[in-house]
Design an enzyme around this catalytic site. Structure first.
Site, PDB file in Angstrom:
ATOM      1  N   SER A   1       0.803  -1.223   0.000  1.00 41.77           N
ATOM      2  CA  SER A   1       0.000   0.000   0.000  1.00 41.77           C
ATOM      3  C   SER A   1       0.835   1.271   0.000  1.00 41.77           C
ATOM      4  O   SER A   1       0.315   2.346  -0.307  1.00 41.77           O
ATOM      5  CB  SER A   1      -0.953   0.016   1.204  1.00 41.77           C
ATOM      6  OG  SER A   1      -0.230  -0.025   2.420  1.00 41.77           O
TER       7      SER A   1
ATOM      8  N   ASP B   1      -2.946   8.379   7.829  1.00 38.89           N
ATOM      9  CA  ASP B   1      -3.918   7.569   8.565  1.00 38.89           C
ATOM     10  C   ASP B   1      -3.181   6.744   9.620  1.00 38.89           C
ATOM     11  O   ASP B   1      -2.146   7.178  10.124  1.00 38.89           O
ATOM     12  CB  ASP B   1      -4.747   6.702   7.609  1.00 38.89           C
ATOM     13  CG  ASP B   1      -3.902   5.729   6.784  1.00 38.89           C
ATOM     14  OD1 ASP B   1      -2.722   5.504   7.126  1.00 38.89           O
ATOM     15  OD2 ASP B   1      -4.424   5.174   5.788  1.00 38.89           O
TER      16      ASP B   1
ATOM     17  N   HIS C   1      -0.039   4.969   7.064  1.00 41.03           N
ATOM     18  CA  HIS C   1       0.670   5.526   5.921  1.00 41.03           C
ATOM     19  C   HIS C   1       1.184   6.931   6.190  1.00 41.03           C
ATOM     20  O   HIS C   1       0.461   7.758   6.754  1.00 41.03           O
ATOM     21  CB  HIS C   1      -0.252   5.531   4.703  1.00 41.03           C
ATOM     22  CG  HIS C   1      -0.776   4.162   4.391  1.00 41.03           C
ATOM     23  ND1 HIS C   1      -2.003   3.717   4.844  1.00 41.03           N
ATOM     24  CD2 HIS C   1      -0.208   3.134   3.719  1.00 41.03           C
ATOM     25  CE1 HIS C   1      -2.172   2.465   4.443  1.00 41.03           C
ATOM     26  NE2 HIS C   1      -1.109   2.087   3.770  1.00 41.03           N
TER      27      HIS C   1
END
Length: 352
Positions: free
Chosen positions: A40, A324, A327
């Site tokens: 991600s 968040d 990340h």
């Protein structure tokens, strides 16, 4: 605030370096293609249509990205996006899931949120595209490129000139080793043994990329994964700001990864593999033991650590280390991209 001033200082210094060495150029790209593998941290939308909780094609994700929510796990650009800008590409590298036609000649992004080196990693979130499958997808793409260019030899000449970036390993800890309720790896292996197991598998995966034409390969090490908001809110910190056991495991993995890269460069002498060290990026002020300092992201997160749909976010995003629960912010991504580009710059001018 001291850590954020240091963070912004890193951004300023690296951007000045970028300008002084003409790194941020436009025109013809410095490489004909750029291929991205990973999780991600660089996913640009490959998870959007998967049955998984690890997808973010909704607001407030993408609020600072020109196209809005695309599946990027940030408010704005990923490090891979910023590197593509530095390389001189007019457009960001498209995700494998939606790419078609001639655009594959300029590279693809195969990265998938929650994925890792190990096939089972991140399955607690649902489906993902693990690194083995990403490489298999790339194998299929190389065949398509050969068809476009007319012969296999032409494809390999093209692929040998490309830049390859691999950003993975974090989930093998955060969504595997440190989740004993789902995985048995922490019961089977010490941190040292687990790092050995991971790098042994990683070695085979990187050698497969080599066989598929990769000759200029950037391999990113792990961040201080124990300093993410999710980690600090989930695990016992024992009086420290970050989760030391997680950071120690990441450090061990990075040391093994450096050794692996040295071996790959020895064994595969016509290729060049480089290590990108981001472990020392100051994500928080870790020199205040005993203080009850909370590390938080810019958005309000749900139970899984991702931003809640359409909730308000912080206004000073440039001053935040995290977006968040997992990340980094785009400000940190600029540092990661600048460090990466500085490391890979010599590869761009090596003859093939």
């Amino acid at each position: 605030m001291a850590s954020m001033r240091k963070l912004l200082w890193w951004v300023l210094v690296l951007l000045m370096e970028c300008a002084s060495f003409h790194l941020c150029i436009h025109g013809e790209p410095q490489v004909p293609c750029y291929f991205i593998f990973g999780d991600s941290l660089v996913d640009s939308g490959n998870n959007n249509n998967l049955q998984t909780l690890a997808k973010v094609n909704y607001h407030p994700y993408g609020m600072d990205f020109p196209a809005g929510p695309t599946g990027r796990f940030y408010n704005g650009l990923t490090p891979a996006d910023i590197i593509a800008e530095h390389l001189g590409f007019e457009h960001y590298i498209p995700p494998f899931a939606t790419a078609s036609g001639g655009e594959i000649l300029q590279g693809l992004n195969y990265a998938s949120g929650s994925s890792g080196i190990r096939n089972e990693t991140g399955r607690n979130w649902g489906a993902n595209i693990n690194l083995n499958k990403q490489i298999e997808n790339h194998r299929n793409i190389t065949s398509q490129i050969a068809g476009m260019l007319g012969r296999k030899e032409s494809a390999y000449e093209h692929l040998n000139k490309c830049l390859y970036s691999v950003v993975t390993g974090s989930n093998d800890y955060m969504n595997n080793y440190f989740m004993p309720q789902f995985y048995d790896t922490s019961g089977k292996y010490s941190p040292e043994q687990y790092a050995d197991v991971l790098t042994e598998q990683y070695s085979q995966q990187l050698r497969t990329l080599y066989l598929l034409g990769a000759r200029k390969v950037s391999i990113q090490g792990l961040l201080t994964i124990g300093c993410t908001p999710n980690a600090t809110h989930t695990y016992e910190r024992k009086g420290t700001i970050c989760v030391d056991s997680m950071n120690n495991a990441a450090y061990i993995f990075n040391q093994r990864l450096k050794s692996l890269i040295n071996k790959l460069n020895h064994d595969l002498s016509d290729a060049k593999f480089v290590f990108v060290n981001i472990f020392d990026i100051p994500l928080t002020n870790t020199y205040a033991p005993g203080l009850n300092i909370e590390i938080s992201g810019c958005c309000e997160v749900d139970i899984n650590g991702l931003c809640i749909h359409n909730k308000a976010v912080c206004q000073d995003r440039i001053l935040s280390s995290f977006w968040d629960g997992f990340h980094p912010s785009e400000a940190v991504n600029n540092i990661i991209a600048a460090i990466t580009y500085t490391v890979v710059l010599p590869l761009l001018y090596e003859p093939q």
